[in-house]
Design a protein around this motif. Structure first.
Motif, PDB file in Angstrom:
ATOM      1  N   MET A   1     -49.249 126.407  85.373  1.00 19.64           N
ATOM      2  CA  MET A   1     -49.269 126.340  87.047  1.00 19.64           C
ATOM      3  C   MET A   1     -49.619 124.952  87.043  1.00 19.64           C
ATOM      4  SD  MET A   1     -47.614 129.160  88.373  1.00 19.64           S
ATOM      5  CE  MET A   1     -47.915 128.703  90.455  1.00 19.64           C
ATOM      6  N   ILE A   2     -49.062 123.852  88.154  1.00 21.99           N
ATOM      7  CA  ILE A   2     -49.370 122.805  88.406  1.00 21.99           C
ATOM      8  C   ILE A   2     -49.509 122.484  89.908  1.00 21.99           C
ATOM      9  CG2 ILE A   2     -48.198 121.494  86.374  1.00 21.99           C
ATOM     10  CD1 ILE A   2     -46.071 120.611  88.495  1.00 21.99           C
ATOM     11  N   GLU A   3     -50.321 121.322  90.381  1.00 17.39           N
ATOM     12  CA  GLU A   3     -50.553 121.646  91.937  1.00 17.39           C
ATOM     13  C   GLU A   3     -49.839 120.700  92.852  1.00 17.39           C
ATOM     14  OE1 GLU A   3     -55.270 121.989  92.486  1.00 17.39           O
ATOM     15  OE2 GLU A   3     -54.944 124.176  92.429  1.00 17.39           O
ATOM     16  N   VAL A   4     -49.663 121.350  93.285  1.00 15.98           N
ATOM     17  CA  VAL A   4     -48.929 119.474  94.461  1.00 15.98           C
ATOM     18  C   VAL A   4     -49.880 120.559  96.365  1.00 15.98           C
ATOM     19  CG1 VAL A   4     -47.324 119.629  93.514  1.00 15.98           C
ATOM     20  CG2 VAL A   4     -47.025 121.372  95.265  1.00 15.98           C
ATOM     21  N   GLU A   5     -50.036 118.773  96.626  1.00 18.80           N
ATOM     22  CA  GLU A   5     -49.361 118.816  98.223  1.00 18.80           C
ATOM     23  C   GLU A   5     -48.682 118.544  98.933  1.00 18.80           C
ATOM     24  OE1 GLU A   5     -53.704 117.437 101.071  1.00 18.80           O
ATOM     25  OE2 GLU A   5     -53.035 115.555  99.308  1.00 18.80           O
ATOM     26  N   VAL A   6     -49.299 119.634 100.230  1.00 17.75           N
ATOM     27  CA  VAL A   6     -47.469 119.665 100.938  1.00 17.75           C
ATOM     28  C   VAL A   6     -47.523 118.887 102.239  1.00 17.75           C
ATOM     29  CG1 VAL A   6     -45.377 121.194 101.807  1.00 17.75           C
ATOM     30  CG2 VAL A   6     -45.962 120.479  99.445  1.00 17.75           C
ATOM     31  N   PHE A   7     -47.189 118.342 102.819  1.00 16.01           N
ATOM     32  CA  PHE A   7     -47.229 118.029 104.238  1.00 16.01           C
ATOM     33  C   PHE A   7     -46.086 118.041 104.552  1.00 16.01           C
ATOM     34  CE2 PHE A   7     -50.199 115.725 101.764  1.00 16.01           C
ATOM     35  CZ  PHE A   7     -51.242 115.126 102.556  1.00 16.01           C
ATOM     36  N   LEU A   8     -46.337 118.914 106.397  1.00 16.77           N
ATOM     37  CA  LEU A   8     -45.173 119.373 107.058  1.00 16.77           C
ATOM     38  C   LEU A   8     -45.500 118.699 108.313  1.00 16.77           C
ATOM     39  CD1 LEU A   8     -45.415 122.929 106.649  1.00 16.77           C
ATOM     40  CD2 LEU A   8     -44.084 121.059 105.143  1.00 16.77           C
ATOM     41  N   PHE A   9     -43.886 118.198 108.835  1.00 20.31           N
ATOM     42  CA  PHE A   9     -44.131 117.345 109.537  1.00 20.31           C
ATOM     43  C   PHE A   9     -43.131 117.784 111.187  1.00 20.31           C
ATOM     44  CE2 PHE A   9     -45.566 114.406 106.826  1.00 20.31           C
ATOM     45  CZ  PHE A   9     -46.889 113.663 107.000  1.00 20.31           C
ATOM     46  N   ALA A  10     -44.141 117.098 112.318  1.00 25.23           N
ATOM     47  CA  ALA A  10     -42.955 117.879 113.471  1.00 25.23           C
ATOM     48  C   ALA A  10     -43.102 118.884 113.684  1.00 25.23           C
ATOM     49  CB  ALA A  10     -41.750 117.011 113.518  1.00 25.23           C
ATOM     50  N   SER A  11     -41.260 119.547 114.520  1.00 23.84           N
ATOM     51  CA  SER A  11     -41.733 121.054 113.822  1.00 23.84           C
ATOM     52  C   SER A  11     -41.969 121.327 113.088  1.00 23.84           C
ATOM     53  CB  SER A  11     -40.007 121.230 114.423  1.00 23.84           C
ATOM     54  OG  SER A  11     -38.686 120.559 113.534  1.00 23.84           O
TER      55      SER A  11
ATOM     56  N   ASN B   1     -44.753 111.510  97.041  1.00 19.58           N
ATOM     57  CA  ASN B   1     -45.614 110.237  97.163  1.00 19.58           C
ATOM     58  C   ASN B   1     -45.651 109.025  97.044  1.00 19.58           C
ATOM     59  OD1 ASN B   1     -47.085 111.593  94.768  1.00 19.58           O
ATOM     60  ND2 ASN B   1     -45.909 111.454  93.300  1.00 19.58           N
ATOM     61  N   ASN B   2     -45.187 108.618  98.102  1.00 17.93           N
ATOM     62  CA  ASN B   2     -43.683 107.868  98.990  1.00 17.93           C
ATOM     63  C   ASN B   2     -42.625 107.431  99.001  1.00 17.93           C
ATOM     64  OD1 ASN B   2     -46.351 107.476 101.235  1.00 17.93           O
ATOM     65  ND2 ASN B   2     -47.754 107.125  99.502  1.00 17.93           N
ATOM     66  N   LEU B   3     -42.127 108.432  97.931  1.00 19.51           N
ATOM     67  CA  LEU B   3     -40.727 108.251  97.743  1.00 19.51           C
ATOM     68  C   LEU B   3     -39.446 108.744  98.350  1.00 19.51           C
ATOM     69  CD1 LEU B   3     -41.267 106.411  93.916  1.00 19.51           C
ATOM     70  CD2 LEU B   3     -41.000 104.978  96.237  1.00 19.51           C
ATOM     71  N   TYR B   4     -38.315 108.350  98.910  1.00 19.71           N
ATOM     72  CA  TYR B   4     -37.418 109.612  98.594  1.00 19.71           C
ATOM     73  C   TYR B   4     -36.983 110.140  98.042  1.00 19.71           C
ATOM     74  CZ  TYR B   4     -33.685 111.891  99.743  1.00 19.71           C
ATOM     75  OH  TYR B   4     -32.294 112.275 100.440  1.00 19.71           O
ATOM     76  N   GLN B   5     -36.987 111.633  97.742  1.00 18.07           N
ATOM     77  CA  GLN B   5     -36.488 112.291  96.524  1.00 18.07           C
ATOM     78  C   GLN B   5     -35.656 113.298  97.173  1.00 18.07           C
ATOM     79  OE1 GLN B   5     -36.876 111.650  93.557  1.00 18.07           O
ATOM     80  NE2 GLN B   5     -38.877 110.424  93.935  1.00 18.07           N
ATOM     81  N   GLU B   6     -34.672 113.696  96.401  1.00 23.51           N
ATOM     82  CA  GLU B   6     -33.738 114.763  96.348  1.00 23.51           C
ATOM     83  C   GLU B   6     -33.502 116.169  96.604  1.00 23.51           C
ATOM     84  OE1 GLU B   6     -30.362 113.964  98.091  1.00 23.51           O
ATOM     85  OE2 GLU B   6     -30.349 111.900  97.779  1.00 23.51           O
ATOM     86  N   GLN B   7     -33.133 117.509  96.866  1.00 23.02           N
ATOM     87  CA  GLN B   7     -34.045 118.800  97.214  1.00 23.02           C
ATOM     88  C   GLN B   7     -33.993 119.029  95.560  1.00 23.02           C
ATOM     89  OE1 GLN B   7     -34.384 119.545  99.474  1.00 23.02           O
ATOM     90  NE2 GLN B   7     -33.199 119.768 101.436  1.00 23.02           N
ATOM     91  N   ASP B   8     -33.239 118.368  94.768  1.00 25.25           N
ATOM     92  CA  ASP B   8     -33.330 119.378  93.032  1.00 25.25           C
ATOM     93  C   ASP B   8     -34.634 118.005  92.017  1.00 25.25           C
ATOM     94  OD1 ASP B   8     -32.170 116.458  92.551  1.00 25.25           O
ATOM     95  OD2 ASP B   8     -30.815 116.931  91.551  1.00 25.25           O
TER      96      ASP B   8
ATOM     97  N   ALA C   1     -44.268 115.330 101.381  1.00 25.26           N
ATOM     98  CA  ALA C   1     -44.090 115.190 102.624  1.00 25.26           C
ATOM     99  C   ALA C   1     -43.118 115.351 102.958  1.00 25.26           C
ATOM    100  CB  ALA C   1     -44.603 113.598 103.532  1.00 25.26           C
ATOM    101  N   ILE C   2     -42.227 116.598 104.126  1.00 23.39           N
ATOM    102  CA  ILE C   2     -41.392 117.144 104.056  1.00 23.39           C
ATOM    103  C   ILE C   2     -41.068 116.634 105.601  1.00 23.39           C
ATOM    104  CG2 ILE C   2     -39.189 119.344 104.654  1.00 23.39           C
ATOM    105  CD1 ILE C   2     -42.013 120.495 102.327  1.00 23.39           C
ATOM    106  N   PHE C   3     -39.324 116.555 106.391  1.00 24.36           N
ATOM    107  CA  PHE C   3     -39.197 115.995 107.565  1.00 24.36           C
ATOM    108  C   PHE C   3     -38.318 116.683 108.229  1.00 24.36           C
ATOM    109  CE2 PHE C   3     -41.889 111.990 105.921  1.00 24.36           C
ATOM    110  CZ  PHE C   3     -42.738 112.229 107.054  1.00 24.36           C
ATOM    111  N   PRO C   4     -37.794 117.361 109.111  1.00 27.96           N
ATOM    112  CA  PRO C   4     -37.371 117.725 109.862  1.00 27.96           C
ATOM    113  C   PRO C   4     -35.810 116.838 110.618  1.00 27.96           C
ATOM    114  CG  PRO C   4     -38.788 118.014 111.638  1.00 27.96           C
ATOM    115  CD  PRO C   4     -39.184 117.182 109.952  1.00 27.96           C
ATOM    116  N   PRO C   5     -34.671 116.910 111.146  1.00 33.91           N
ATOM    117  CA  PRO C   5     -34.032 115.493 111.590  1.00 33.91           C
ATOM    118  C   PRO C   5     -34.593 115.279 113.153  1.00 33.91           C
ATOM    119  CG  PRO C   5     -32.807 117.455 111.240  1.00 33.91           C
ATOM    120  CD  PRO C   5     -34.196 117.794 110.522  1.00 33.91           C
TER     121      PRO C   5
END
Length: 81
Positions: free
Chosen positions: A1-11, A56-63, A73-77
């Motif tokens: 197992m690894i740990e990651v930190e997730v930030f959710l924005f707006a809605s 880590n401040n770089l755009y990444q695709e879902q895969d 960081a996850i953003f909605p439309p």
């Protein structure tokens, strides 16, 4: 197992298990080779509600396969003007 930190924005903040404000990260323990889309599923976020992922401040695709210590960081439309 690894740990990651997730930030959710707006809605997407409503998917934070503890009602986070967006500035609060959510630490998740996930299996190595977990993708961003698997993290979305684990948090119960429908795919159509996600516009962009930054790791880590770089755009990444879902895969993208997350690494230990990643800050996600996850953003909605967002509309506005």
């Amino acid at each position: 197992m690894i740990e990651v930190e997730v930030f959710l924005f707006a809605s997407l903040r409503r998917y934070h298990p503890h009602g986070g404000t967006g500035s609060e990260g959510l630490t998740l323990s996930v299996a190595s080779n977990t993708t961003l889309s698997e993290i979305h599923e684990a948090l119960g976020i429908p795919a159509e509600e996600i516009k962009m992922n930054y790791v880590n401040n770089l755009y990444q695709e879902q895969d993208y396969k997350v690494q230990a210590g990643d800050k996600i960081a996850i953003f909605p439309p967002i509309a506005g003007g």
